[in-house]
Write a protein that holds these residues in place. Structure first.
Motif, short mmCIF file in Angstrom:
data_model
loop_
_atom_site.label_atom_id
_atom_site.label_comp_id
_atom_site.label_asym_id
_atom_site.label_seq_id
_atom_site.Cartn_x
_atom_site.Cartn_y
_atom_site.Cartn_z
N PRO A 493 0.84 -1.20 0.00
CA PRO A 493 0.00 0.00 0.00
C PRO A 493 0.88 1.25 0.00
O PRO A 493 2.10 1.17 0.17
N TYR A 494 0.26 2.40 -0.17
CA TYR A 494 1.01 3.66 -0.11
C TYR A 494 1.63 3.86 1.28
O TYR A 494 2.73 4.38 1.40
N PHE A 495 0.92 3.44 2.29
CA PHE A 495 1.42 3.57 3.67
C PHE A 495 0.54 2.69 4.56
O PHE A 495 -0.57 2.29 4.18
N ASN A 496 1.05 2.39 5.74
CA ASN A 496 0.22 1.73 6.75
C ASN A 496 -0.76 2.73 7.34
O ASN A 496 -0.50 3.93 7.39
N ARG A 497 -1.87 2.25 7.80
CA ARG A 497 -2.89 3.11 8.39
C ARG A 497 -2.40 3.64 9.74
O ARG A 497 -2.01 2.87 10.62
#
Length: 667
Positions: A493-497
């Motif tokens: 993903p673009y980043f972790n939540r």
């Protein structure tokens, strides 16, 4: 060991008057006949601690005025029904209040089952106390005075205990009661000593009398603990918390051990101890057939009313299932499982791993997930431990977290050198240090993926779906190819939540970039970088199953069995060596979740179910027929397989494939 058993509970409080005052030999026999019962486990001693017969080693129930045990044994034997005898070994509430110092205690001195004596319930005894001698005297009395057909001892197993007897034993051996490993080791020693003394006590009177020690679960990988029993009774009440996945998992392991075993379910809507709860007859029909299909005999739990009257509704219910079992028995005895695939149980691997002690008893959904996936894919498989002969199979599955130590690595290398293939997932295949692969799977391990969830993009069409970026909710591994072929790539993903970086309602979308292989095929097998079996057991995400089924289609392009059964259908293949015939079991029912309980009510017939069996010499098939109806079934013979169509499948159908001469194996 009989096919149609009833386990008759009778845990009856001393506060209830007139115990068994309405017991009638003729009514008891009538209900056994109505239920098509050929063996019934009857009570010597219950969880409350009372005997149901005159006793010097115990005390007869204060509200019982005659020898109920003796009357039941005589009544059953008169009509050819066997009578194993039950004694509550771990629980004895009468004695618990007189000798609380003999009870199992944890590190905070709490008792087991219920934590104190102000809560209604039972308290479990430590078998490293003087209580063991009392229990052995009770067993000796029953075996000496009654014509029992076996002994069933309940609520026993390896326990962690820090009662003062165990504390003293540890300290006398120079061990520390605060050390968890020492406490566990003493628990195993205590249990094996108990089992040995029980066997000696019984054999002094009736050598070889069957004995079963019930713990509710047979620990995969601990054959030493399993083999203290003369046979196995796999307690698995689907509505009582076990669910419909549990029995197939236990049975597919038990059948590899070479021991006789039965599947124990219950007539209850929920579980043990329930009065007035009844399943639909179709549920018991399915559960009994499920036992037969997995090489097991059957046991159904009931609980006798304090009056001693056997419940007519219960035995009509049991009879609906057992009438069918009675007609099928001749095709279900002396069978051995036919399987292409071995699933190395994660539980068993942890038991065998030299450095696996810390993980014993840890959460394990991988075994159950593997059973569910392979059953839905209609593959023939066994659950195995590290003592098993891998060479008997074509594919070996290492589900999710199986560590590989040198001895296991050698066994797997021999397996693959002989042409066998491995399917490993998640952290399976890593060495015990968890920092490198101990198997040659065509990849190098780089570490655990810091992104969660991530995505998998398959380089194949996943069943009914199309290639896309599929979310992988669980932990993933980062790997690089060294001589394998990628079957699909990882996308991060673009980043972790996080509080300052989050997107949408649930998780961040993928970047659609290739971040390395997520599924790899090599000469030795296939590796999948996520815990697909555990995840499937927990949430049933379709892509996980499609990944595994695609892997198996490549590793096992010609499975021994193919069928068009729906996903909830079950197919097994058993071999009867003495009769030189295969028996193909097919089952279909759809449990429905009602609240917290899975129930079966409707059984919908299926039409025109096709089956193909791949045999080395199909020309040796003499005839194929449906059992027990004996209806001939047309079949076609190909170069290496036979095929047939079952016109109607209603709950359970057996197809018998008779051979013309000596046994030949499935390819």
């Amino acid at each position: 060991m009989r096919f149609r058993q009833v386990h008759l509970d009778f845990h009856t409080s001393e506060a209830i008057p007139g115990i068994a005052n309405e017991f009638s030999k003729s009514q008891f026999q009538s209900m056994l006949r109505a239920g098509h019962v050929d063996s019934i486990t009857v009570f010597s001693k219950c969880h409350h601690g009372w005997a149901y017969h005159p006793s010097e080693a115990n005390e007869i129930h204060p509200q019982l005025s005659f020898d109920l045990l003796g009357e039941m044994i005589t009544a059953a034997h008169d009509i050819g029904v066997l009578t194993p005898v039950y004694l509550s070994a771990g629980l004895d509430e009468k004695l618990a209040r007189r000798h609380p110092e003999w009870l199992i205690r944890d590190a905070e001195d709490r008792t087991r089952w219920v934590k104190d004596f102000m809560t209604p319930g039972y308290h479990e005894f430590c078998l490293n106390t003087p209580y063991l001698d009392i229990l052995l005297a009770q067993i000796h009395e029953v075996v000496s005075r009654y014509d029992s057909d076996g002994i069933f001892l309940d609520i026993v197993g390896v326990r962690k205990c820090r009662c003062q007897y165990c504390v003293d034993a540890l300290r006398a051996s120079g061990l520390d009661p605060r050390d968890e490993a020492s406490v566990i080791a003493l628990g195993e020693q205590t249990y094996l000593n108990y089992a040995r003394r029980v066997r000696e006590t019984i054999d002094a009177v009736k050598p070889g009398l069957p004995v079963y020690h019930n713990n509710g679960h047979q620990q995969r990988g601990r054959r030493d603990l399993v083999q203290v029993n003369s046979h196995l009774e796999l307690e698995s009440l689907p509505t009582g918390g076990w669910g419909y996945d549990h029995f197939p998992l236990s049975a597919r392991y038990a059948q590899t051990l070479g021991m006789k075993f039965l599947g124990m379910t219950g007539k209850f809507h929920t579980s043990w101890g329930e009065f007035g709860g009844y399943k639909h007859p179709n549920a018991l029909r399915f559960e009994a057939a499920l036992s037969l299909a997995h090489g097991a005999k059957c046991s159904i739990g009931d609980q006798l009313h304090p009056s001693g009257i056997m419940d007519e509704a219960t035995y009509a219910l049991i009879g609906a299932a057992y009438a069918e079992v009675e007609a099928k028995e001749q095709w279900c005895s002396g069978v051995e499982s036919v399987a292409d695939i071995a699933v190395l149980s994660l539980e068993a691997a942890r038991e065998a791993c030299p450095d696996g002690q810390a993980l014993r008893g840890a959460r394990n959904l991988a075994d159950a997930g593997a059973v569910r996936m392979l059953t839905e894919g209609h593959y023939l498989f066994d659950i195995v431990d590290t003592f098993s002969d891998f060479s008997a199979y074509k594919v070996l599955i290492l589900p999710d977290e199986v560590p590989v130590w040198p001895e296991l690595a050698t066994a797997i290398e021999i397996f693959t050198a002989g042409g066998g293939k491995v399917l490993a997932t998640g952290r399976s295949g890593l060495n015990t240090a968890g920092d490198a692969f101990a198997l040659n799977l065509g990849i190098n391990w780089l570490g655990t993926n810091p992104y969660r969830p991530a995505y998998f993009y398959p380089h194949f069409t996943p069943g009914a779906l199309l290639p896309a970026s599929y979310v992988m909710y669980g932990e993933g591994q980062l790997v690089e190819l060294h001589d394998g072929q990628s079957l699909g790539n990882l996308e991060n993903p673009y980043f972790n939540r996080d509080v300052f970086t989050f997107c949408s309602h649930q998780h961040t979308p993928g970047t659609r970039e290739d971040n390395g292989p997520g599924m790899v095929e090599s000469s030795n097998g296939i590796y999948i970088a996520w815990d697909v079996f555990s995840e499937y057991a927990e949430a049933g995400h379709l892509i996980l199953k499609e990944m595994v089924l695609h892997a198996l289609s490549r590793l096992l392009p010609q499975p021994a069995l193919r069928t068009n059964l729906p996903v909830r259908g079950i197919a097994t293949l058993q071999y009867q060596q003495a009769e030189q015939r295969y028996v193909n079991h097919l089952l279909y029912a759809s449990p429905v979740l009602k609240g917290r309980i899975e129930v079966i009510e409707d059984i919908v017939p299926l039409r025109d179910i096709s089956v193909s069996l791949r045999l080395l010499s199909p020309a040796l098939v003499q005839r194929v027929y449906l059992a027990p109806s004996m209806t001939a079934l047309p079949f076609t013979v190909g170069q290496d397989e036979i095929s047939y169509i079952i016109p109607c499948l209603e709950n359970h159908q057996m197809v018998v494939i008779e051979l013309a001469q000596e046994k030949y194996p499935v390819e």
